[in-house]
Scaffold this motif. Structure first.
Motif, PDB file in Angstrom:
ATOM      1  N   TRP A   1       0.566  -0.631 -10.652  1.00 12.32           N
ATOM      2  CA  TRP A   1      -0.164  -0.608  -9.392  1.00 12.32           C
ATOM      3  C   TRP A   1      -1.620  -0.228  -9.625  1.00 12.32           C
ATOM      4  O   TRP A   1      -1.965   0.403 -10.626  1.00 12.32           O
ATOM      5  CB  TRP A   1       0.465   0.394  -8.432  1.00 12.32           C
ATOM      6  CG  TRP A   1       1.846   0.031  -7.972  1.00 12.32           C
ATOM      7  CD1 TRP A   1       2.416  -1.205  -7.987  1.00 12.32           C
ATOM      8  CD2 TRP A   1       2.839   0.914  -7.439  1.00 12.32           C
ATOM      9  NE1 TRP A   1       3.688  -1.155  -7.481  1.00 12.32           N
ATOM     10  CE2 TRP A   1       3.986   0.138  -7.138  1.00 12.32           C
ATOM     11  CE3 TRP A   1       2.869   2.280  -7.170  1.00 12.32           C
ATOM     12  CZ2 TRP A   1       5.137   0.685  -6.597  1.00 12.32           C
ATOM     13  CZ3 TRP A   1       4.018   2.840  -6.632  1.00 12.32           C
ATOM     14  CH2 TRP A   1       5.141   2.040  -6.345  1.00 12.32           C
TER      15      TRP A   1
ATOM     16  N   THR B   1      -0.113   9.939  -8.790  1.00 14.65           N
ATOM     17  CA  THR B   1      -0.775   8.656  -8.565  1.00 14.65           C
ATOM     18  C   THR B   1      -1.033   7.948  -9.891  1.00 14.65           C
ATOM     19  O   THR B   1      -0.757   6.754 -10.050  1.00 14.65           O
ATOM     20  CB  THR B   1      -2.110   8.855  -7.816  1.00 14.65           C
ATOM     21  OG1 THR B   1      -1.851   9.441  -6.537  1.00 14.65           O
ATOM     22  CG2 THR B   1      -2.849   7.543  -7.631  1.00 14.65           C
TER      23      THR B   1
ATOM     24  N   THR C   1      -0.684  -4.396  -5.397  1.00 20.43           N
ATOM     25  CA  THR C   1      -0.146  -3.179  -4.804  1.00 20.43           C
ATOM     26  C   THR C   1      -1.053  -2.016  -5.186  1.00 20.43           C
ATOM     27  O   THR C   1      -1.388  -1.831  -6.346  1.00 20.43           O
ATOM     28  CB  THR C   1       1.279  -2.908  -5.300  1.00 20.43           C
ATOM     29  OG1 THR C   1       2.141  -3.941  -4.814  1.00 20.43           O
ATOM     30  CG2 THR C   1       1.792  -1.570  -4.787  1.00 20.43           C
TER      31      THR C   1
ATOM     32  N   HIS D   1       0.853  -1.187   0.000  1.00 20.61           N
ATOM     33  CA  HIS D   1       0.000   0.000   0.000  1.00 20.61           C
ATOM     34  C   HIS D   1       0.891   1.240   0.000  1.00 20.61           C
ATOM     35  O   HIS D   1       1.671   1.456   0.925  1.00 20.61           O
ATOM     36  CB  HIS D   1      -0.910  -0.011   1.226  1.00 20.61           C
ATOM     37  CG  HIS D   1      -1.761   1.204   1.378  1.00 20.61           C
ATOM     38  ND1 HIS D   1      -2.371   1.524   2.582  1.00 20.61           N
ATOM     39  CD2 HIS D   1      -2.122   2.178   0.513  1.00 20.61           C
ATOM     40  CE1 HIS D   1      -3.063   2.640   2.426  1.00 20.61           C
ATOM     41  NE2 HIS D   1      -2.922   3.058   1.194  1.00 20.61           N
ATOM     42  N   ILE D   2       0.771   2.053  -1.061  1.00 27.17           N
ATOM     43  CA  ILE D   2       1.509   3.299  -1.189  1.00 27.17           C
ATOM     44  C   ILE D   2       0.501   4.443  -1.115  1.00 27.17           C
ATOM     45  O   ILE D   2      -0.549   4.392  -1.763  1.00 27.17           O
ATOM     46  CB  ILE D   2       2.257   3.398  -2.534  1.00 27.17           C
ATOM     47  CG1 ILE D   2       2.995   2.091  -2.846  1.00 27.17           C
ATOM     48  CG2 ILE D   2       3.190   4.594  -2.547  1.00 27.17           C
ATOM     49  CD1 ILE D   2       4.056   1.710  -1.872  1.00 27.17           C
TER      50      ILE D   2
ATOM     51  N   ASP E   1       2.634   1.060   3.489  1.00 30.03           N
ATOM     52  CA  ASP E   1       4.040   0.650   3.452  1.00 30.03           C
ATOM     53  C   ASP E   1       4.959   1.825   3.156  1.00 30.03           C
ATOM     54  O   ASP E   1       6.114   1.839   3.598  1.00 30.03           O
ATOM     55  CB  ASP E   1       4.226  -0.436   2.386  1.00 30.03           C
ATOM     56  CG  ASP E   1       3.424  -1.691   2.725  1.00 30.03           C
ATOM     57  OD1 ASP E   1       3.876  -2.455   3.596  1.00 30.03           O
ATOM     58  OD2 ASP E   1       2.335  -1.880   2.146  1.00 30.03           O
ATOM     59  N   LEU E   2       4.465   2.800   2.393  1.00 27.84           N
ATOM     60  CA  LEU E   2       5.239   4.013   2.128  1.00 27.84           C
ATOM     61  C   LEU E   2       4.267   5.156   1.855  1.00 27.84           C
ATOM     62  O   LEU E   2       3.307   4.999   1.103  1.00 27.84           O
ATOM     63  CB  LEU E   2       6.153   3.834   0.906  1.00 27.84           C
ATOM     64  CG  LEU E   2       6.986   5.059   0.510  1.00 27.84           C
ATOM     65  CD1 LEU E   2       8.010   5.387   1.602  1.00 27.84           C
ATOM     66  CD2 LEU E   2       7.693   4.825  -0.826  1.00 27.84           C
TER      67      LEU E   2
ATOM     68  N   LEU F   1      11.623   1.397  -1.688  1.00 30.29           N
ATOM     69  CA  LEU F   1      10.830   0.154  -1.652  1.00 30.29           C
ATOM     70  C   LEU F   1      11.652  -1.104  -1.909  1.00 30.29           C
ATOM     71  O   LEU F   1      11.376  -2.150  -1.327  1.00 30.29           O
ATOM     72  CB  LEU F   1       9.699   0.232  -2.684  1.00 30.29           C
ATOM     73  CG  LEU F   1       8.588   1.248  -2.415  1.00 30.29           C
ATOM     74  CD1 LEU F   1       7.568   1.201  -3.551  1.00 30.29           C
ATOM     75  CD2 LEU F   1       7.900   0.958  -1.077  1.00 30.29           C
TER      76      LEU F   1
ATOM     77  N   ILE G   1      11.750   6.265  -5.308  1.00 28.72           N
ATOM     78  CA  ILE G   1      10.798   5.236  -4.868  1.00 28.72           C
ATOM     79  C   ILE G   1      11.446   3.861  -4.910  1.00 28.72           C
ATOM     80  O   ILE G   1      11.287   3.049  -3.977  1.00 28.72           O
ATOM     81  CB  ILE G   1       9.532   5.289  -5.738  1.00 28.72           C
ATOM     82  CG1 ILE G   1       8.777   6.597  -5.476  1.00 28.72           C
ATOM     83  CG2 ILE G   1       8.633   4.090  -5.479  1.00 28.72           C
ATOM     84  CD1 ILE G   1       7.657   6.860  -6.449  1.00 28.72           C
TER      85      ILE G   1
ATOM     86  N   ILE H   1      -1.879   2.150  -4.967  1.00 31.31           N
ATOM     87  CA  ILE H   1      -1.378   3.506  -4.721  1.00 31.31           C
ATOM     88  C   ILE H   1      -2.575   4.413  -4.528  1.00 31.31           C
ATOM     89  O   ILE H   1      -3.477   4.475  -5.365  1.00 31.31           O
ATOM     90  CB  ILE H   1      -0.445   3.987  -5.859  1.00 31.31           C
ATOM     91  CG1 ILE H   1       0.093   5.382  -5.516  1.00 31.31           C
ATOM     92  CG2 ILE H   1      -1.122   3.943  -7.223  1.00 31.31           C
ATOM     93  CD1 ILE H   1       1.304   5.778  -6.327  1.00 31.31           C
TER      94      ILE H   1
END
Length: 204
Positions: A26, A17, A74, A2-3, A121-122, A200, A196, A76
Motif C-alpha cells: 500500500w 502504517t 490503496t 483508503h485505510i 474504507d476501514l 477487508l 485486517i 494507508i
C-alpha cells in the motif's frame, strides 16, 4: 481503497502504517509532525498556538484526502481528518484553548471540506492505556512531546473512545495494543494482519 490508522500520541500509528504499507504494497501517507511549523510553539503555549496549529493540520489532512481520492492505489494514512477534528480540536476547545469564534470558523471549514469526500474504507483504531503511551513517548524522545501533561493524554484517550463509539460513522477495526509488540514480534504482527484480512477480504 483508503485505510486510516487512528490512535493517541504514542500508540504506534506511524510504525504500523509503515509495516502495513510494506506488507500489502500500500501507499503510505504520514501525518505532518516533523515539519509542522506550529507544533513546537504549541507545546510551549497551547492557548496561543492552538488555532493556527489546528488549521495547519486540517489543511494538510484535507489535501491528503483530495490526493487519495484521485489515486488508484490503496492508501494507508497515519491519522485521519475526522479524529483530528472530533478528538484533538474538540479537546482544545473544551480546555479553553480555542475561543467560540475560532472554533465555529474551524468547524464550518471542516464541514465544507468533508462534504466533498467520503469515509475511509476501514479505520484501524489503536486503543492504548496512558501508561503505554507514556512509555512509547519517552522511548522515541521528541522534546516537545516530553512536556505533555498526563491529563492531556488522558483527555485525548477518553475522546478517542467516544469518537469511535458515538461519532464516527465509518467502518472500524479496534486493536488493543498494550500487549502487542507488532514491531518486534512476528506473531503479534500476524495477529494484526489476520484481523485486517478478515475485515477487508473476508478471509479466515
Amino acid at each position: 481503497m483508503h485505510i486510516a490508522i487512528a490512535g493517541n500520541i504514542g500508540s504506534g500509528k506511524t510504525t504500523l502504517t509503515t509495516m502495513l504499507a510494506k506488507r500489502y504494497g500500500w501507499l503510505p501517507r504520514f501525518e505532518s509532525v516533523d515539519y509542522n511549523p506550529y507544533l513546537d510553539d504549541y507545546y510551549k503555549d497551547i492557548k496561543r498556538w492552538s488555532f493556527p496549529m489546528e488549521v495547519f493540520f486540517l489543511k494538510e489532512r484535507f489535501r491528503d484526502l483530495l490526493e487519495i481520492s484521485k489515486t488508484e492505489q490503496t492508501v494507508i494514512q497515519d491519522r485521519s481528518i475526522y479524529e483530528g477534528v472530533y478528538v484533538f480540536t474538540a479537546n482544545n476547545y473544551a480546555m479553553g484553548n480555542l475561543d467560540e469564534r475560532d472554533y465555529e470558523t474551524y468547524m464550518e471549514l471542516f464541514e465544507d471540506m468533508t462534504d466533498s469526500v467520503r469515509y475511509p474504507d476501514l479505520m484501524i483504531y489503536l486503543r492504548s492505556s496512558v501508561s503505554h503511551l507514556v512509555a512509547n513517548i519517552e522511548k522515541r524522545g521528541r522534546d516537545y512531546e516530553q512536556r505533555m501533561p498526563l491529563e492531556y493524554l488522558e483527555n485525548i484517550n477518553m475522546r478517542y473512545d467516544d469518537f469511535i463509539a458515538n461519532q464516527y460513522k465509518g467502518r472500524v477495526l479496534t486493536l488493543d495494543v498494550d500487549h502487542l509488540d507488532y514491531q518486534h514480534n512476528p506473531k503479534d504482527f500476524g495477529f494484526v494482519t489476520d484481523k485486517i484480512d478478515r475485515e477487508l477480504f473476508g478471509l479466515f
